[in-house]
Structure formats: C-alpha cells, structure tokens
Design a protein around this motif. Structure first.
Motif, PDB file in Angstrom:
ATOM      1  N   VAL A 173       5.993 -15.908  22.686  1.00 45.96           N
ATOM      2  CA  VAL A 173       6.181 -16.457  21.935  1.00 45.96           C
ATOM      3  C   VAL A 173       4.476 -16.172  21.149  1.00 45.96           C
ATOM      4  CG1 VAL A 173       5.634 -18.282  20.628  1.00 45.96           C
ATOM      5  CG2 VAL A 173       7.370 -17.892  21.556  1.00 45.96           C
ATOM      6  N   ASN A 174       3.170 -15.119  21.322  1.00 48.05           N
ATOM      7  CA  ASN A 174       2.366 -15.327  21.132  1.00 48.05           C
ATOM      8  C   ASN A 174       1.231 -14.117  21.717  1.00 48.05           C
ATOM      9  OD1 ASN A 174       1.174 -18.248  19.745  1.00 48.05           O
ATOM     10  ND2 ASN A 174       2.119 -18.766  22.140  1.00 48.05           N
ATOM     11  N   ALA A 175       2.618 -12.721  22.133  1.00 47.35           N
ATOM     12  CA  ALA A 175       1.777 -11.695  22.143  1.00 47.35           C
ATOM     13  C   ALA A 175       1.103 -11.222  21.555  1.00 47.35           C
ATOM     14  CB  ALA A 175       3.213 -10.839  22.085  1.00 47.35           C
ATOM     15  N   GLY A 176      -0.256 -10.831  22.219  1.00 48.65           N
ATOM     16  CA  GLY A 176      -1.139  -9.748  21.200  1.00 48.65           C
ATOM     17  C   GLY A 176      -2.276 -10.790  21.273  1.00 48.65           C
ATOM     18  N   GLN A 177      -1.985 -12.132  21.521  1.00 46.40           N
ATOM     19  CA  GLN A 177      -3.373 -12.955  21.458  1.00 46.40           C
ATOM     20  C   GLN A 177      -3.367 -13.773  23.025  1.00 46.40           C
ATOM     21  OE1 GLN A 177      -1.802 -16.665  18.767  1.00 46.40           O
ATOM     22  NE2 GLN A 177      -0.858 -15.026  18.073  1.00 46.40           N
ATOM     23  N   THR A 178      -4.819 -14.324  23.247  1.00 48.84           N
ATOM     24  CA  THR A 178      -5.184 -14.365  24.224  1.00 48.84           C
ATOM     25  C   THR A 178      -4.953 -16.034  24.971  1.00 48.84           C
ATOM     26  OG1 THR A 178      -6.826 -12.391  24.609  1.00 48.84           O
ATOM     27  CG2 THR A 178      -6.520 -14.839  26.426  1.00 48.84           C
ATOM     28  N   LEU A 179      -4.518 -16.254  25.774  1.00 52.82           N
ATOM     29  CA  LEU A 179      -3.897 -17.396  26.109  1.00 52.82           C
ATOM     30  C   LEU A 179      -5.107 -18.326  27.235  1.00 52.82           C
ATOM     31  CD1 LEU A 179      -0.065 -18.175  25.260  1.00 52.82           C
ATOM     32  CD2 LEU A 179      -2.284 -18.149  23.680  1.00 52.82           C
ATOM     33  N   SER A 180      -6.119 -19.035  26.881  1.00 47.90           N
ATOM     34  CA  SER A 180      -6.228 -19.967  27.392  1.00 47.90           C
ATOM     35  C   SER A 180      -6.011 -20.606  28.751  1.00 47.90           C
ATOM     36  CB  SER A 180      -7.471 -21.059  27.014  1.00 47.90           C
ATOM     37  OG  SER A 180      -5.922 -22.223  26.652  1.00 47.90           O
ATOM     38  N   SER A 181      -6.776 -20.690  29.518  1.00 48.71           N
ATOM     39  CA  SER A 181      -5.254 -21.274  31.556  1.00 48.71           C
ATOM     40  C   SER A 181      -5.540 -22.568  30.711  1.00 48.71           C
ATOM     41  CB  SER A 181      -6.553 -21.375  32.434  1.00 48.71           C
ATOM     42  OG  SER A 181      -6.232 -20.096  32.782  1.00 48.71           O
ATOM     43  N   ASP A 182      -6.508 -23.229  29.968  1.00 48.20           N
ATOM     44  CA  ASP A 182      -5.621 -24.916  29.729  1.00 48.20           C
ATOM     45  C   ASP A 182      -4.661 -24.865  28.436  1.00 48.20           C
ATOM     46  OD1 ASP A 182      -8.136 -26.362  30.843  1.00 48.20           O
ATOM     47  OD2 ASP A 182      -9.152 -26.133  29.618  1.00 48.20           O
ATOM     48  N   ARG A 183      -4.456 -23.999  27.542  1.00 46.90           N
ATOM     49  CA  ARG A 183      -3.525 -23.689  27.112  1.00 46.90           C
ATOM     50  C   ARG A 183      -1.786 -23.235  27.728  1.00 46.90           C
ATOM     51  NH1 ARG A 183       0.148 -24.755  24.144  1.00 46.90           N
ATOM     52  NH2 ARG A 183       1.061 -23.627  22.425  1.00 46.90           N
ATOM     53  N   VAL A 184      -2.760 -22.730  28.688  1.00 47.33           N
ATOM     54  CA  VAL A 184      -0.799 -22.178  29.254  1.00 47.33           C
ATOM     55  C   VAL A 184      -0.238 -23.414  30.190  1.00 47.33           C
ATOM     56  CG1 VAL A 184      -0.002 -21.054  31.545  1.00 47.33           C
ATOM     57  CG2 VAL A 184      -1.640 -19.553  30.243  1.00 47.33           C
ATOM     58  N   ILE A 185      -1.969 -24.272  30.501  1.00 49.87           N
ATOM     59  CA  ILE A 185      -1.728 -25.646  31.834  1.00 49.87           C
ATOM     60  C   ILE A 185      -0.763 -26.265  30.655  1.00 49.87           C
ATOM     61  CG2 ILE A 185      -2.418 -27.887  32.551  1.00 49.87           C
ATOM     62  CD1 ILE A 185      -4.803 -25.233  33.917  1.00 49.87           C
ATOM     63  N   GLU A 186      -0.767 -26.919  29.542  1.00 55.70           N
ATOM     64  CA  GLU A 186       0.368 -27.130  28.378  1.00 55.70           C
ATOM     65  C   GLU A 186       0.684 -27.588  28.711  1.00 55.70           C
ATOM     66  OE1 GLU A 186      -1.601 -28.940  23.843  1.00 55.70           O
ATOM     67  OE2 GLU A 186      -2.778 -28.478  25.712  1.00 55.70           O
ATOM     68  N   TYR A 187       1.062 -25.385  28.072  1.00 56.67           N
ATOM     69  CA  TYR A 187       2.735 -25.674  27.865  1.00 56.67           C
ATOM     70  C   TYR A 187       3.513 -25.311  29.073  1.00 56.67           C
ATOM     71  CZ  TYR A 187       6.959 -23.269  25.764  1.00 56.67           C
ATOM     72  OH  TYR A 187       8.233 -22.738  25.685  1.00 56.67           O
ATOM     73  N   VAL A 188       3.111 -24.617  30.066  1.00 53.84           N
ATOM     74  CA  VAL A 188       4.121 -24.564  31.199  1.00 53.84           C
ATOM     75  C   VAL A 188       4.073 -25.733  32.186  1.00 53.84           C
ATOM     76  CG1 VAL A 188       4.042 -23.837  33.387  1.00 53.84           C
ATOM     77  CG2 VAL A 188       3.701 -22.767  31.582  1.00 53.84           C
ATOM     78  N   TRP A 189       3.441 -26.632  32.406  1.00 57.71           N
ATOM     79  CA  TRP A 189       2.717 -27.493  32.976  1.00 57.71           C
ATOM     80  C   TRP A 189       3.321 -28.972  32.338  1.00 57.71           C
ATOM     81  CZ3 TRP A 189       1.355 -23.594  34.922  1.00 57.71           C
ATOM     82  CH2 TRP A 189       1.117 -23.169  36.360  1.00 57.71           C
ATOM     83  N   GLY A 190       3.201 -29.330  30.969  1.00 56.02           N
ATOM     84  CA  GLY A 190       3.360 -30.291  29.869  1.00 56.02           C
ATOM     85  C   GLY A 190       1.823 -31.424  29.845  1.00 56.02           C
ATOM     86  N   TYR A 191       1.158 -31.284  30.573  1.00 59.51           N
ATOM     87  CA  TYR A 191       0.314 -31.911  30.084  1.00 59.51           C
ATOM     88  C   TYR A 191      -1.129 -31.461  30.112  1.00 59.51           C
ATOM     89  CZ  TYR A 191      -1.332 -30.085  35.087  1.00 59.51           C
ATOM     90  OH  TYR A 191      -2.283 -29.064  36.005  1.00 59.51           O
ATOM     91  N   ASN A 192      -2.152 -32.433  29.240  1.00 54.71           N
ATOM     92  CA  ASN A 192      -3.479 -31.186  28.823  1.00 54.71           C
ATOM     93  C   ASN A 192      -4.932 -31.786  29.719  1.00 54.71           C
ATOM     94  OD1 ASN A 192      -2.483 -30.598  26.296  1.00 54.71           O
ATOM     95  ND2 ASN A 192      -2.406 -33.297  25.578  1.00 54.71           N
ATOM     96  N   GLY A 193      -5.892 -31.445  29.199  1.00 50.53           N
ATOM     97  CA  GLY A 193      -7.155 -31.451  30.286  1.00 50.53           C
ATOM     98  C   GLY A 193      -7.100 -30.390  31.093  1.00 50.53           C
ATOM     99  N   LYS A 194      -8.518 -30.559  32.438  1.00 50.47           N
ATOM    100  CA  LYS A 194      -8.502 -29.431  32.636  1.00 50.47           C
ATOM    101  C   LYS A 194      -7.586 -29.442  34.605  1.00 50.47           C
ATOM    102  CE  LYS A 194     -12.123 -28.047  31.347  1.00 50.47           C
ATOM    103  NZ  LYS A 194     -12.464 -27.195  30.377  1.00 50.47           N
ATOM    104  N   GLY A 195      -6.758 -28.423  34.442  1.00 46.98           N
ATOM    105  CA  GLY A 195      -5.627 -28.337  35.247  1.00 46.98           C
ATOM    106  C   GLY A 195      -6.161 -27.027  36.302  1.00 46.98           C
ATOM    107  N   SER A 196      -5.329 -26.395  37.408  1.00 48.25           N
ATOM    108  CA  SER A 196      -6.295 -25.769  38.130  1.00 48.25           C
ATOM    109  C   SER A 196      -5.692 -24.565  37.254  1.00 48.25           C
ATOM    110  CB  SER A 196      -5.224 -26.167  38.947  1.00 48.25           C
ATOM    111  OG  SER A 196      -5.617 -25.343  40.669  1.00 48.25           O
TER     112      SER A 196
END
Length: 96
Positions: free
Chosen positions: A36-59
């Motif tokens: 959906v965001n092809a060509g855009q760099t997604l931060s690890s925090d954004r990935v964590i928010e979308y994939v695992w469904g929580y905000n904040g600092k994930g692993s």
C-alpha cells in the motif's frame, strides 16, 4: 506491484519467478502495508502499529525477524533483497 500478486482471501503471494507462497497473518499484514505504501520508507514503529496493532515502542527484533521470514518467502536471494529494502536507521520499503 507488477511482480507481486497478493491474494488476500487465500493469504498467498505469487512472485513471478517463485512458486505460490502461503503467508502467516503477520506476514500478510506486513506485505500488505508495504505494498500500500510502495516506495515509502516505513519506520519499525509504524510496522509494529499496523502489523501487531499497538502504539509505542515495540521490539525491533520482532520486526527484523518478520522481515527476514517474508524475504525468505518472496526474494530470490534473501541476502540481497530486490523487493523489501532496508533504509538503515529509518525502516523498510517495498521497491515500487
């Protein structure tokens, strides 16, 4: 993406030179958000928010592990990725 065919109802992905691959729910979510965001760099925090469904600092190790598993399934040479690129210190992007 021309080379990548994602089938949501089956949770499978077909890459032109590779056989059909089944994805876990997490792998599917990761690939979907990258597509959906092809060509855009997604931060690890954004990935964590979308994939695992929580905000904040994930692993970040969880993200790295999931990226590796997905690369193993879709990349011809996972050590030299063609599709899922790492932007050091910034995150991950799907090559447009």
């Amino acid at each position: 993406k021309g080379d990548i065919l994602l089938e949501p109802s089956e949770r499978t992905v077909k890459i032109k030179e590779k056989s059909l691959q089944r994805l876990t729910q997490l792998e599917f979510r990761l690939l979907y958000i990258l597509m959906v965001n092809a060509g855009q760099t997604l931060s690890s925090d954004r990935v964590i928010e979308y994939v695992w469904g929580y905000n904040g600092k994930g692993s970040r190790d969880l993200v790295r592990g999931l990226i590796k598993r997905l690369r193993d399934k879709i990349e011809e040479d996972p050590q030299n990725p063609r599709y899922i690129l790492t932007a050091t210190g910034a995150g991950y992007a799907l090559k447009p």
